[in-house]
Design an enzyme around this catalytic site. Structure first.
Site, PDB file in Angstrom:
ATOM      1  N   GLN A   1       0.740  -1.342  -0.017  1.00 36.35           N
ATOM      2  CA  GLN A   1      -0.013   0.073   0.050  1.00 36.35           C
ATOM      3  C   GLN A   1       0.742   1.380  -0.054  1.00 36.35           C
ATOM      4  O   GLN A   1       0.264   2.270  -0.311  1.00 36.35           O
ATOM      5  CB  GLN A   1      -0.875   0.091   1.152  1.00 36.35           C
TER       6      GLN A   1
ATOM      7  N   HIS B   1      -0.714  -3.561  -9.052  1.00 33.48           N
ATOM      8  CA  HIS B   1      -2.116  -3.137  -9.206  1.00 33.48           C
ATOM      9  C   HIS B   1      -2.691  -2.238  -8.031  1.00 33.48           C
ATOM     10  O   HIS B   1      -3.908  -1.572  -8.374  1.00 33.48           O
ATOM     11  CB  HIS B   1      -3.010  -4.183  -9.217  1.00 33.48           C
TER      12      HIS B   1
ATOM     13  N   CYS C   1     -14.137  -8.746   5.564  1.00 35.17           N
ATOM     14  CA  CYS C   1     -13.127  -9.059   4.934  1.00 35.17           C
ATOM     15  C   CYS C   1     -13.171  -9.747   3.727  1.00 35.17           C
ATOM     16  O   CYS C   1     -14.330 -10.032   3.216  1.00 35.17           O
ATOM     17  CB  CYS C   1     -11.928  -9.953   5.652  1.00 35.17           C
TER      18      CYS C   1
HETATM   19  C1  LIG Z   1      -1.213  -4.596   2.451  1.00 35.65           C
HETATM   20  C2  LIG Z   1      -1.209  -5.564   1.340  1.00 35.65           C
HETATM   21  N1  LIG Z   1      -0.401  -6.700   1.279  1.00 35.65           N
HETATM   22  C3  LIG Z   1      -0.826  -7.613   0.312  1.00 35.65           C
HETATM   23  C4  LIG Z   1      -1.835  -7.494  -0.744  1.00 35.65           C
HETATM   24  C5  LIG Z   1      -1.798  -8.736  -1.612  1.00 35.65           C
HETATM   25  O1  LIG Z   1      -1.427  -8.185  -2.793  1.00 35.65           O
HETATM   26  P1  LIG Z   1      -1.930  -9.146  -4.208  1.00 35.65           P
HETATM   27  O2  LIG Z   1      -3.520  -8.353  -4.565  1.00 35.65           O
HETATM   28  O3  LIG Z   1      -1.012  -8.503  -5.226  1.00 35.65           O
HETATM   29  O4  LIG Z   1      -1.853 -10.477  -4.099  1.00 35.65           O
HETATM   30  C6  LIG Z   1      -2.579  -6.415  -0.688  1.00 35.65           C
HETATM   31  C7  LIG Z   1      -3.634  -6.380  -1.506  1.00 35.65           C
HETATM   32  O5  LIG Z   1      -4.979  -6.552  -1.429  1.00 35.65           O
HETATM   33  C8  LIG Z   1      -2.410  -5.674   0.509  1.00 35.65           C
HETATM   34  O6  LIG Z   1      -3.032  -4.377   0.324  1.00 35.65           O
END
Ligand SMILES: Cc1ncc(COP(=O)(O)O)c(C=O)c1O
Length: 382
Positions: free
Chosen positions: A178, A200, A321
């Protein structure tokens, strides 16, 4: 007018990124491991992207491993370090407010004989450095602390945590999905051994991420195969996605951050001022530039979300969640919110495309919808 305020979930892909990615689907579609011309072109694009991303973290290119995203990078970091160091120790320290992929990777490691300490956080979401120090023991191999919290926007002090890890000779990993490009990440200054980032959340494509792994750090890969990515992540490399990731990094800039901060503060201030019984979760300062997380007493966040959605405003709740569980968010409970308050929480996350007009409209609609829901709420006392 459709107003998208769920950029913490994902972002619109930038047109420049689409253009960059398309070239590697159509013209330069080679496999970066192939020796012929189209393969060499893909390899060149891959290494160029690696350099751009390494530079943005103050890392070396060979310290960047491309993956399928934040979830994979976090799993590789935590499980990979755990199994590479199991002779040395079996203790890992994380926090109670990590993303589910870190929490669940650690819960799984517990079934494999590892011991996990889940650090508390204060009411703004910060860890206590003294608690961190006293939790480290001679079996501790890794500390993993989220950089920018995905729900409440808290930005942890990586430099201070990194110093403690260095003094105690334990590896330090952060999940920076983030915070990446939104606040400084400097792997040298912050003494990071591993850092997770993805594309993304920054107007890049989905399904692509990276793990920074400091030179000479031993890690066991999750996937075994053709030995791509320095033998640390086998599988044909997602060249187009990686090119898009690097383009998104290049496009990130300070002016966009400042614009988001200004609009974030306007949204927070107006909502708190104009709607009674509201509370900001997470800190005022040391907060992600795009994060607004507010609890509205006496109402259900889900009902408010649906009403906003009907009006074209897309947000998320802090209470449910991604698995659609009815349990309140573990992050909101960890900062001390009561279940009812946690259930009445909305997360609104901005992007560089968010405009002041959209924020004004959101405040107006929020006022109307919160008032309408409170009229019906059995929780409101006369
Ligand atoms: C803090 C954090 N870590 C990990 C992720 C997971 O990333 P990804 O969607 O690329 O697997 C996210 C996204 O939802 C996230 O906000």
């Amino acid at each position: 007018m459709k107003i998208y305020l769920d950029n913490g979930a994902t972002t619109k892909v930038d047109d420049e990124v689409v253009k960059a990615v398309t070239k590697y689907f159509t013209a330069e579609y080679g496999n970066s491991s192939s020796i012929h011309q189209v393969g060499r072109a893909a390899k060149e694009a891959l290494e160029n992207s690696r350099e751009i991303i390494a530079k943005s973290l103050n890392a070396e290119p060979e310290e960047i491993i491309f993956t399928s995203g934040g979830t994979e990078s976090n799993n590789l970091a935590i499980k990979g370090i755990a199994f590479a160091n199991k002779e040395k120790g079996n203790h890992i320290i994380i926090t109670k407010v990590e993303h589910d992929c870190v929490l669940n990777a650690c819960r799984w490691l517990e079934t494999q004989g590892f011991k996990i300490t889940y650090l508390d956080v204060d009411k703004e979401g910060f860890i206590d450095l003294e608690q961190l120090k006293s939790s480290i023991n001679n079996k501790t191999i890794l500390v993993s602390v989220i950089h920018g919290n995905n729900e409440i926007g808290t930005i942890n002090d990586l430099e201070a945590i990194g110093k403690i890890c260095k003094e105690n000779k334990v590896l330090f990993h952060t999940d920076a999905c983030q915070s990446f490009t939104k606040t400084e990440i400097d792997v040298k200054k912050q003494n990071l051994d591993l850092a997770t980032i993805n594309a993304h959340k920054i107007h890049g494509p989905k399904g692509v991420g990276a793990l920074y792994i400091k030179k000479y750090t031993k890690i066991i890969p999750l996937f075994h195969g053709g030995g791509q990515e320095f033998n640390k992540r086998s599988g044909t490399v997602n060249v187009s996605g990686i090119v898009g990731f690097a383009k998104a990094v290049e496009l990130a800039n300070k002016a966009d951050i400042e614009k988001m901060e200004k609009l974030r503060d306007k949204l927070i201030n107006q909502v708190l001022k104009e709607i009674s019984h509201t509370m900001l979760n997470g800190p005022r300062k040391k907060r992600l530039c795009n994060n607004v997380d507010i609890s509205f007493e006496f109402i259900e966040g889900e009902s408010l979300l649906m009403r906003l959605d009907d009006q074209g405003i897309e947000v998320s709740t802090g209470s449910a969640c991604s698995s659609k569980s009815l349990e309140p968010s573990h992050v909101l409970l960890a900062i001390g919110l009561k279940h009812e308050t946690a259930h009445g929480t909305l997360r609104m996350t901005l992007s560089k495309y968010t405009t002041e007009k959209e924020i004004d409209k959101t405040i107006k609609v929020l006022k109307e919808e919160v008032a309408a829901l409170r009229v019906m709420s059995p929780l409101v006392k006369d």
